[in-house]
Design a protein around this motif. Sequence first.
Motif, PDB file in Angstrom:
ATOM      1  N   ARG A  25       0.833  -1.200   0.000  1.00  0.00           N
ATOM      2  CA  ARG A  25       0.000   0.000   0.000  1.00  0.00           C
ATOM      3  C   ARG A  25       0.870   1.254   0.000  1.00  0.00           C
ATOM      4  O   ARG A  25       0.610   2.220  -0.734  1.00  0.00           O
ATOM      5  CB  ARG A  25      -0.909  -0.025   1.217  1.00  0.00           C
ATOM      6  CG  ARG A  25      -2.150   0.787   1.061  1.00  0.00           C
ATOM      7  CD  ARG A  25      -3.096   0.592   2.231  1.00  0.00           C
ATOM      8  NE  ARG A  25      -3.470  -0.812   2.358  1.00  0.00           N
ATOM      9  CZ  ARG A  25      -3.583  -1.445   3.515  1.00  0.00           C
ATOM     10  NH1 ARG A  25      -3.358  -0.818   4.642  1.00  0.00           N
ATOM     11  NH2 ARG A  25      -3.931  -2.713   3.553  1.00  0.00           N
ATOM     12  N   ILE A  26       1.925   1.255   0.803  1.00  0.00           N
ATOM     13  CA  ILE A  26       2.833   2.409   0.870  1.00  0.00           C
ATOM     14  C   ILE A  26       3.570   2.576  -0.452  1.00  0.00           C
ATOM     15  O   ILE A  26       3.707   3.692  -0.964  1.00  0.00           O
ATOM     16  CB  ILE A  26       3.814   2.243   2.044  1.00  0.00           C
ATOM     17  CG1 ILE A  26       3.065   2.378   3.359  1.00  0.00           C
ATOM     18  CG2 ILE A  26       4.948   3.247   1.960  1.00  0.00           C
ATOM     19  CD1 ILE A  26       3.874   2.001   4.576  1.00  0.00           C
ATOM     20  N   LEU A  27       4.055   1.472  -1.028  1.00  0.00           N
ATOM     21  CA  LEU A  27       4.756   1.551  -2.310  1.00  0.00           C
ATOM     22  C   LEU A  27       3.832   2.037  -3.426  1.00  0.00           C
ATOM     23  O   LEU A  27       4.235   2.833  -4.272  1.00  0.00           O
ATOM     24  CB  LEU A  27       5.352   0.197  -2.675  1.00  0.00           C
ATOM     25  CG  LEU A  27       6.549  -0.248  -1.849  1.00  0.00           C
ATOM     26  CD1 LEU A  27       6.969  -1.656  -2.241  1.00  0.00           C
ATOM     27  CD2 LEU A  27       7.706   0.716  -2.025  1.00  0.00           C
ATOM     28  N   LEU A  28       2.595   1.572  -3.428  1.00  0.00           N
ATOM     29  CA  LEU A  28       1.644   2.002  -4.441  1.00  0.00           C
ATOM     30  C   LEU A  28       1.329   3.479  -4.304  1.00  0.00           C
ATOM     31  O   LEU A  28       1.310   4.218  -5.303  1.00  0.00           O
ATOM     32  CB  LEU A  28       0.360   1.172  -4.328  1.00  0.00           C
ATOM     33  CG  LEU A  28      -0.706   1.442  -5.363  1.00  0.00           C
ATOM     34  CD1 LEU A  28      -0.193   1.117  -6.758  1.00  0.00           C
ATOM     35  CD2 LEU A  28      -1.945   0.645  -5.054  1.00  0.00           C
ATOM     36  N   LEU A  29       1.103   3.929  -3.093  1.00  0.00           N
ATOM     37  CA  LEU A  29       0.820   5.344  -2.865  1.00  0.00           C
ATOM     38  C   LEU A  29       2.018   6.211  -3.254  1.00  0.00           C
ATOM     39  O   LEU A  29       1.863   7.244  -3.916  1.00  0.00           O
ATOM     40  CB  LEU A  29       0.456   5.573  -1.394  1.00  0.00           C
ATOM     41  CG  LEU A  29       0.110   6.996  -0.998  1.00  0.00           C
ATOM     42  CD1 LEU A  29      -1.141   7.455  -1.725  1.00  0.00           C
ATOM     43  CD2 LEU A  29      -0.088   7.088   0.496  1.00  0.00           C
ATOM     44  N   GLY A  30       3.216   5.777  -2.873  1.00  0.00           N
ATOM     45  CA  GLY A  30       4.420   6.534  -3.230  1.00  0.00           C
ATOM     46  C   GLY A  30       4.652   6.592  -4.729  1.00  0.00           C
ATOM     47  O   GLY A  30       5.045   7.632  -5.268  1.00  0.00           O
ATOM     48  N   SER A  31       4.398   5.494  -5.412  1.00  0.00           N
ATOM     49  CA  SER A  31       4.596   5.498  -6.866  1.00  0.00           C
ATOM     50  C   SER A  31       3.549   6.363  -7.559  1.00  0.00           C
ATOM     51  O   SER A  31       3.850   7.018  -8.557  1.00  0.00           O
ATOM     52  CB  SER A  31       4.571   4.078  -7.419  1.00  0.00           C
ATOM     53  OG  SER A  31       3.311   3.490  -7.217  1.00  0.00           O
ATOM     54  N   MET A  32       2.330   6.400  -7.025  1.00  0.00           N
ATOM     55  CA  MET A  32       1.292   7.257  -7.628  1.00  0.00           C
ATOM     56  C   MET A  32       1.628   8.737  -7.430  1.00  0.00           C
ATOM     57  O   MET A  32       1.464   9.549  -8.344  1.00  0.00           O
ATOM     58  CB  MET A  32      -0.071   6.927  -7.034  1.00  0.00           C
ATOM     59  CG  MET A  32      -0.579   5.567  -7.435  1.00  0.00           C
ATOM     60  SD  MET A  32      -2.061   5.119  -6.578  1.00  0.00           S
ATOM     61  CE  MET A  32      -3.268   5.663  -7.757  1.00  0.00           C
ATOM     62  N   VAL A  33       2.104   9.074  -6.250  1.00  0.00           N
ATOM     63  CA  VAL A  33       2.509  10.458  -5.992  1.00  0.00           C
ATOM     64  C   VAL A  33       3.699  10.823  -6.878  1.00  0.00           C
ATOM     65  O   VAL A  33       3.741  11.900  -7.469  1.00  0.00           O
ATOM     66  CB  VAL A  33       2.838  10.664  -4.500  1.00  0.00           C
ATOM     67  CG1 VAL A  33       3.520  11.998  -4.255  1.00  0.00           C
ATOM     68  CG2 VAL A  33       1.576  10.552  -3.668  1.00  0.00           C
ATOM     69  N   LEU A  38       5.990  13.625 -11.551  1.00  0.00           N
ATOM     70  CA  LEU A  38       6.726  13.525 -12.805  1.00  0.00           C
ATOM     71  C   LEU A  38       5.891  14.061 -13.964  1.00  0.00           C
ATOM     72  O   LEU A  38       6.404  14.801 -14.812  1.00  0.00           O
ATOM     73  CB  LEU A  38       7.128  12.080 -13.058  1.00  0.00           C
ATOM     74  CG  LEU A  38       7.889  11.812 -14.360  1.00  0.00           C
ATOM     75  CD1 LEU A  38       9.234  12.527 -14.346  1.00  0.00           C
ATOM     76  CD2 LEU A  38       8.081  10.326 -14.555  1.00  0.00           C
ATOM     77  N   ALA A  39       4.606  13.711 -14.000  1.00  0.00           N
ATOM     78  CA  ALA A  39       3.728  14.219 -15.053  1.00  0.00           C
ATOM     79  C   ALA A  39       3.609  15.736 -14.975  1.00  0.00           C
ATOM     80  O   ALA A  39       3.668  16.431 -15.998  1.00  0.00           O
ATOM     81  CB  ALA A  39       2.353  13.575 -14.941  1.00  0.00           C
ATOM     82  N   TRP A  40       3.464  16.277 -13.768  1.00  0.00           N
ATOM     83  CA  TRP A  40       3.383  17.731 -13.621  1.00  0.00           C
ATOM     84  C   TRP A  40       4.671  18.395 -14.096  1.00  0.00           C
ATOM     85  O   TRP A  40       4.640  19.397 -14.808  1.00  0.00           O
ATOM     86  CB  TRP A  40       3.132  18.084 -12.151  1.00  0.00           C
ATOM     87  CG  TRP A  40       3.272  19.543 -11.881  1.00  0.00           C
ATOM     88  CD1 TRP A  40       2.367  20.518 -12.162  1.00  0.00           C
ATOM     89  CD2 TRP A  40       4.407  20.204 -11.308  1.00  0.00           C
ATOM     90  NE1 TRP A  40       2.869  21.734 -11.792  1.00  0.00           N
ATOM     91  CE2 TRP A  40       4.118  21.577 -11.261  1.00  0.00           C
ATOM     92  CE3 TRP A  40       5.630  19.756 -10.821  1.00  0.00           C
ATOM     93  CZ2 TRP A  40       5.012  22.491 -10.752  1.00  0.00           C
ATOM     94  CZ3 TRP A  40       6.518  20.683 -10.317  1.00  0.00           C
ATOM     95  CH2 TRP A  40       6.207  22.029 -10.287  1.00  0.00           C
TER      96      TRP A  40
END
Length: 57
Positions: A25-33, A38-40
């Motif tokens: 869950r932490i890795l998924l949240l960190g990768s989404m952030v 990166l997109a911004w």
Amino acid sequence: MPDTMPDVVTALASASGQGPGALLRILLLGSMVGAGLLAWFLLRGYRSNGGDDNKND
């Protein structure tokens, strides 16, 4: 720093009894952030600021 390693190992060992849910869950949240940042960062250069496309000339 060497004094904190047993604490980290103990924390990881006790967390492993819960399964990989919290870690994933932490890795998924960190990768989404990270992907959002990166997109911004990449897309902010494509924003138009009033229609003047030749500002670098």
